[in-house]
Structure formats: structure tokens, C-alpha cells
Scaffold this active site. Structure first.
Site, short mmCIF file in Angstrom:
data_model
loop_
_atom_site.label_atom_id
_atom_site.label_comp_id
_atom_site.label_asym_id
_atom_site.label_seq_id
_atom_site.Cartn_x
_atom_site.Cartn_y
_atom_site.Cartn_z
N SER A 321 0.81 -1.20 0.00
CA SER A 321 0.00 0.00 0.00
C SER A 321 0.85 1.27 0.00
O SER A 321 1.54 1.55 -0.96
CB SER A 321 -0.95 -0.06 1.20
OG SER A 321 -1.97 0.86 1.08
N ASP A 332 10.78 4.67 -9.75
CA ASP A 332 10.49 5.16 -11.09
C ASP A 332 11.21 6.46 -11.41
O ASP A 332 11.51 6.75 -12.57
CB ASP A 332 8.98 5.34 -11.28
CG ASP A 332 8.24 4.02 -11.42
OD1 ASP A 332 8.91 2.97 -11.32
OD2 ASP A 332 7.01 4.03 -11.60
N LYS A 346 -0.71 -4.05 -3.52
CA LYS A 346 -1.98 -3.42 -3.11
C LYS A 346 -2.06 -2.04 -3.76
O LYS A 346 -1.34 -1.13 -3.41
CB LYS A 346 -2.00 -3.30 -1.58
CG LYS A 346 -3.01 -2.33 -1.03
CD LYS A 346 -4.38 -2.93 -0.88
CE LYS A 346 -5.29 -2.10 0.01
NZ LYS A 346 -5.32 -0.68 -0.24
#
Length: 452
Positions: A321, A332, A346
Site C-alpha cells: 500500500s 520510477d 496493493k
């Protein structure tokens, strides 16, 4: 005044996130009823069922409700008679199961209060961590929490609790003892303590509001480098300010790099993950959320990073999460090297509502994507350097938590290797620097003082 609910990330069985706001209460009873009849109906368990149904009806991320006739669900819920609230709660849980979404769930008042206490990052008590000693089966203090009544009163790690307000603790579970020790702020509790250095004695304590530590950090001297090790256990309401203190303190101690440990972190407040991401990133997207209408919300860094030093992030299969939001943002954007095992996967956002009888409802309201547009749902994030622990390695760390984040921890050790490689890249001179250094060996040429 009622407030809008905050967005939460909730792992399947974990209690994650921050303070819970009250949602607007909806009712099925029209204005044409007498006051006495209206009062009687408001006491009916059906009121809670309709409140919960209407929240799901207006907010749930899937407008088809998993291809179920949601209006028929309402008719079924309200068409039955219930002898108790527990019967109504059971019926509501069964109705929510039709969505096949484990994160959209009903909580009875006790469960909701537990969620509220944990996710706020606070509790009302005396501030001690307890465990049941495996050998003696005696309730034992693991540690007193910083700035707590227990610490101020001199309670120490290893103290054995024999009684709570005169009630013997023999045979008690940690949960039983915690329920007795916690209470309203300002009230008192007396613990009977047994300590190796003295005979049993009583310590009276006054309960207080205590901020739970979710961030732990330390300076590690690893060879010639100073490493700032930070472990974040959950994204509570206090996690950002605790993370800020950790980064600033370690930076003041002249660390060369950081290791951020998110292993077994089940998640928490969405806003906490955004705030913490911004402490590590100066620019770039953090996460994109999409609601049932297809509306996008992009959250990004805002030039408020506290450090630009090299960073390695540790994750495992229980990093979920909000942990995945932070990990995905750092990965990224090339801000950190991610080391460890595949994360949980999640990718859903919940809002949490309080209902009029003190119970609560968590409902999935959006899907999220990493900055590169990756949907990690049920897949998780693949680390840059994947290293799984063997069963024996996991057992070793679980049986001796002090080894976590040391060279006896294979994933931490691999993170150090990653950082060492980054240091080597920084130290590697450029072609121009090498030529300048060579020029120093040629008679008649002056060396540049700025070449190291």
C-alpha cells in the site's frame, strides 16, 4: 460539523493509516414521521445498514458493484428484522462480501476504535511495550516509550509486571494486559513490578496521550562510510514528522548515504506517503489515482527534499500500500535503488467512515498507479536488486530482531554493496579530470587546484 473522510490504504488484516474523520450520516427515514416514531426507527439496526449501503453506493470504485444489483442488496438488508445489532452487522458483512473486495469492510465499534487508535499514531495509556516471555510466561516490559509516563516513572526494559491495579497478571495475554493498562487520559493505574535488582514494588502512573514511534533510526559506521539507517513501521499521522526528524538528525551527523527499511510495513495514510516521498524527492510524479468516474489525480514532489544523498530502499512481500507508493515513486524517478523481495501488490485507496453507532466502514474509492503508469495490483513492485531470504535466514532475524539492519541481515548487506558501488562511481574521475592530473606530471604546466 461532519467532515469529509480521509483516504486510507488498508492491508488485508493490518490496521494502517491516520486519524479518521467523520462522514456525513445518511438516513432512509423521510420527514413525514412523528418525532416518537422517528426516534424509535433511529434506534433500529437498519439505520446503520442504510448508512453503510449509501456510502458504498456513492463512493465505491466499481460502479457496477462487481456486476451485482446493489439496489436489490439494499432491499434485502432493510427487508429483514434483526433481533440485535450483531445480527445486522453479520448481514452487512455478508452483503459487502458480494463485492469480492477484502478492503471494503465493516468494523464494529471496538474494531473501529482500534483502527482509529492505531492509525492516529497515538494511544491513551502509560507508554510501555509488552511481551509474554516465552520461557517464564510472565508479562515483561520490552521497552518504555520515549516521553511516556512509564519512562518518567523509571520503568525499565526487562521489568516483569505481576499485577495491574491489584489484579494478578498470571495467565493474562498481552492484549488482556494492554486493555487493563490503557484508559482515559488523566486516569490512574498502578503496576506491580518485579525487577532483578530489588523486590517487587508498586508504581502508580497517570495515563496520558502518547505518540507512538513509527520511525526508528541510527547511524551505522560501515567501513569508511557513515550510513543513516531508518526503519519505518507504518504510515501513521505522526510518521512524516518523525521521518523529518530522522533525516535531519542523521544529516547533521554527516552521513554519506541512507538505507530506508520498509520491510513488513503494511501501509497507512496516503498523505503520509506523499509527505515522506517529498522529503526524498525534489521533483517528479509520486502517484496517480483514478476514481470510479475515471477522473485522475496526479500527486508530485514540490522541491522540498531534505537530502540528495544516495539512498537504498529495502522491501519484502509484506511491504504494501503506502509502502509501495513511496517505493514506486523513488524507483520510477531513479531516486533510490530498491533491494529485497517482490512487494505485496496493493493498488487500491480506501476512505474510512464512522457510522452513527460508533462502528465504521472502509470502502475502496480509487485505484492508483506508479509514476511510470504501472499497475502493481496483485503483482507488487519488482526490486532493482531482487534478493529473497531463505527460511532459515528469516527465522534467524525473527528470533533476534537486533540483527535486522546489520551485516547479519542479507538484504541490508546487499544494500550496503549497492551504495558502495554508487560511491565508487562518484569517485571515478572523468576523462578531463584524468587529463588534468596527467598534466601535473608535465614540466611547465600548472595543475588546476579544483581537481581532486
Amino acid at each position: 460539523m461532519n467532515q469529509s473522510p480521509r483516504h486510507f490504504h488498508l492491508l488485508q488484516v493490518a490496521l494502517c493509516g491516520g486519524a479518521i474523520a467523520t462522514a456525513a450520516t445518511l438516513t432512509l427515514f423521510g420527514p413525514g414521521l412523528s418525532r416518537s416514531v422517528r426516534a424509535a426507527l433511529q434506534d433500529s439496526p437498519k439505520t446503520i445498514l442504510d448508512e453503510a449501503w449509501q456510502i458504498v453506493n456513492s463512493e465505491y470504485v466499481d460502479g457496477t458493484f462487481n456486476q451485482k444489483d446493489w439496489q436489490a442488496v439494499r432491499q434485502s438488508l432493510l427487508g429483514k428484522n434483526y433481533n440485535s445489532r450483531e445480527e445486522a452487522y453479520t448481514a452487512l458483512r455478508k452483503s459487502l462480501e458480494q463485492l469480492e473486495d477484502p478492503y471494503t469492510r465493516f468494523m464494529d465499534p471496538k474494531q473501529y476504535q482500534a483502527l482509529n487508535s492505531q492509525t492516529s499514531g497515538e494511544l491513551s495509556g502509560v507508554g510501555i511495550r509488552l511481551e509474554l516471555n516465552e520461557k517464564t510466561k510472565i508479562l515483561t516490559v520490552v521497552e518504555p516509550i520515549e516521553n511516556s509516563p512509564a519512562l518518567k516513572a523509571g520503568i525499565q526494559a526487562g521489568d516483569r509486571i505481576l499485577a495491574i491495579n491489584g489484579k494478578l497478571t498470571k495467565g493474562m495475554t498481552v492484549e488482556d494486559a494492554s486493555n487493563l493498562i490503557r484508559g482515559d487520559v488523566g486516569t490512574k493505574v498502578t503496576l506491580r513490578i518485579d525487577r532483578d535488582t530489588k523486590s517487587a514494588f508498586d508504581i502508580p502512573l497517570q495515563r496520558a496521550r502518547i505518540e507512538l514511534p513509527t520511525v526508528r533510526y541510527s547511524l551505522r559506521q560501515e567501513g569508511q562510510k557513515r550510513i543513516g539507517y531508518i526503519r519505518l513501521n507504518e504510515f501513521s499521522a505522526h510518521a512524516p514528522q518523525q521521518m523529518r526528524r530522522a533525516i535531519q538528525d542523521l544529516t547533521g551527523q554527516k552521513v554519506d548515504a541512507f538505507v530506508l527499511d520498509l520491510r513488513s510495513n503494511p501501509g497507512g495514510l496516503l498523505q503520509a506517503s506523499i509527505d515522506i516521498s517529498r522529503m526524498w524527492m525534489d521533483s517528479g510524479s509520486i502517484v496517480r489515482t483514478v476514481n470510479r468516474k475515471g477522473e485522475n489525480e496526479q500527486l508530485a514532489a514540490n522541491r522540498t527534499a531534505l537530502t540528495k544523498l544516495p539512498l537504498a530502499v529495502l522491501v519484502d512481500g509484506n511491504s504494501a500500500s503506502s509502502s509501495e507508493i513511496l517505493t514506486g515513486a523513488l524507483k520510477d524517478n531513479g531516486r533510490a535503488t530498491v533491494v529485497g523481495s517482490q512487494t505485496f501488490g496493493k493498488a487500491l485507496v480506501q476512505s474510512v467512515h464512522s457510522l452513527s453507532d460508533g462502528s465504521g466502514l472502509a470502502v475502496t474509492i480509487a485505484h492508483y498507479y506508479t509514476p511510470d503508469g504501472t499497475d502493481i495490483s496483485q503483482k507488487g513492485i519488482t526490486p532493482d536488486i531482487k534478493i529473497d531470504l531463505s527460511d532459515s535466514q528469516r527465522q534467524k532475524l525473527a528470533s533476534n530482531p537486533k540483527l535486522i539492519g546489520t551485516k547479519d541481515d542479507p538484504q541490508y548487506l546487499r544494500a550496503l554493496n549497492v551504495l558502495e558501488a554508487e560511491f565508487a562511481k562518484v569517485k571515478q574521475p572523468t576523462a578531463a579530470q584524468r587529463q588534468s592530473r596527467n598534466n601535473c606530471l608535465i614540466p611547465g604546466l600548472t595543475c588546476r587546484s579544483n581537481v581532486q
